[in-house]
Design an enzyme around this catalytic site. Structure first.
Site, PDB file in Angstrom:
ATOM      1  N   THR A  13      -1.185   8.749   2.466  1.00  0.00           N
ATOM      2  CA  THR A  13      -1.310   7.198   3.083  1.00  0.00           C
ATOM      3  C   THR A  13      -1.905   6.882   3.637  1.00  0.00           C
ATOM      4  O   THR A  13      -2.716   7.393   5.012  1.00  0.00           O
ATOM      5  CB  THR A  13       0.295   6.936   2.909  1.00  0.00           C
ATOM      6  N   SER A  33       0.981  -0.707  -0.246  1.00  0.00           N
ATOM      7  CA  SER A  33       0.328   0.374   0.224  1.00  0.00           C
ATOM      8  C   SER A  33       0.817   1.505   0.036  1.00  0.00           C
ATOM      9  O   SER A  33       2.326   0.765   0.000  1.00  0.00           O
ATOM     10  CB  SER A  33      -1.319  -0.332   1.530  1.00  0.00           C
ATOM     11  N   TYR A  61       8.447   7.300  17.102  1.00  0.00           N
ATOM     12  CA  TYR A  61       8.836   7.598  14.808  1.00  0.00           C
ATOM     13  C   TYR A  61       9.710   8.111  14.685  1.00  0.00           C
ATOM     14  O   TYR A  61      10.643   7.742  13.944  1.00  0.00           O
ATOM     15  CB  TYR A  61       7.274   7.367  14.819  1.00  0.00           C
TER      16      TYR A  61
END
Length: 321
Positions: free
Chosen positions: A236, A50, A203
């Site tokens: 996304t 994806s 992250y």
């Protein structure tokens, strides 16, 4: 200092990381850079079912490349596999089911791939996660670190001998401009001291670690071209799921997936990318600074060396018989 970094970074992001930022930068792109025949070359992309990974796979397959998709979920991977083949009219697309948070699985896959006799010209480390609650894997690693940092390190270093067999081999790590708000912290890789736990900051720290990894790899293996990159703020599925509030506020300003993937594809195939030094961090086809001005995010050589030693030590636990 954290407030200063975040403020400067957000202002920079609104100018450069959005859809309008891409459109502005793209005026200087050389369209011929992507006019490349990829037939006879082999590309491996993690997280290829994806988003940016899938878009990159489609673009490489359209140009005739052999594409190896590395995906965690078999069902979603198979659906994406058929879509990529259809969109690219290329049957040389292959699915490998690997969970990038599991060191043993990564190592076995990499060694089996090498043993298979397949060639590899380009490795794209795209798979990543942003888990917003502190979660441990079955091996006892914090999941963001296990996927974004350790998994990337194990796959890359294991594939080095195979990549070295290909002329002008490349490794691309899809990082993030979010790393600009973080200084390397090699003393808390599992985020045990991050209280309360913040998935966004974890992250960003992983993405800072990837910058250090890329720079280190380029020095260790000068016969391979290494680069890291920031895709900008792209619309996304990962952003929608991991950062729903950000997505809701910014969705009209976010880049399309093809816009976000443009520099990944450019780094994979263009001759222009190889003219740049190995180890650089790219944004919109140009190398950019890895630190904000006056943000005090630079680490010492000894801090970076210690971090890489710890990564190697963790990796060795899974490579010993």
């Amino acid at each position: 200092m954290s407030f200063f970094r975040n403020t400067v970074w957000f202002i920079k992001g609104m100018k450069e990381y959005t859809k309008s930022g891409f459109l502005s930068a793209s005026r200087n792109f050389n369209a011929n850079d992507l006019d490349v025949d990829c037939a006879g070359k082999s590309y491996m992309i993690t997280g290829a079912n994806s988003g940016l990974g899938k878009e990159t796979a489609i673009e490489l397959a359209k140009r005739g490349g052999t594409v190896h998709m590395v995906c965690r979920n078999k069902e979603r991977g198979e659906v994406a596999l058929q879509e990529i083949k259809k969109d690219s009219s290329n049957e040389k697309v292959h699915l490998h089911v690997v969970d990038m948070s599991k060191p043993r699985d990564i190592l076995k896959f990499a060694l089996d791939f090498i043993e298979s006799g397949e060639q590899l010209n380009v490795l794209v480390n795209n798979a990543g996660c942003m888990v917003n609650q502190r979660e441990l894997t079955e091996d006892g690693f914090e999941k963001n670190f296990a996927t974004n940092t350790l998994g990337t390190h194990i796959l890359t270093t294991t594939m080095i001998p195979l990549l070295q067999k290909s002329q002008a081999a490349r490794v691309i790590i899809v990082s993030s401009g979010g790393m600009l708000v973080q200084k390397l912290n090699g003393k808390d890789l599992q985020f045990e001291q991050l209280s309360p736990f913040d998935g966004t900051m974890a992250y960003a720290q992983n993405k800072r670690q990837q910058i250090v990894m890329t720079e280190t790899y380029s020095k260790l293996w000068p016969d391979i071209h290494f680069s890291s990159m920031h895709p900008g703020w792209s619309d996304t599925p990962a952003v929608q799921q991991s950062m729903p509030d950000f997505h809701a506020k910014m969705k009209d300003k976010l880049r399309s997936i093809p816009q976000g993937a443009d520099t990944i594809v450019w780094l994979c195939i263009s001759e222009a990318a190889l003219q740049r030094a190995s180890g650089l961090f790219f944004q919109d086809r140009q190398p950019v600074n890895t630190h904000l001005p006056l943000a005090w995010t630079r680490s010492s050589a000894s801090e970076e060396e210690s971090f890489m030693q710890e990564l190697n030590s963790l990796t060795e636990k899974f490579t010993q018989p």
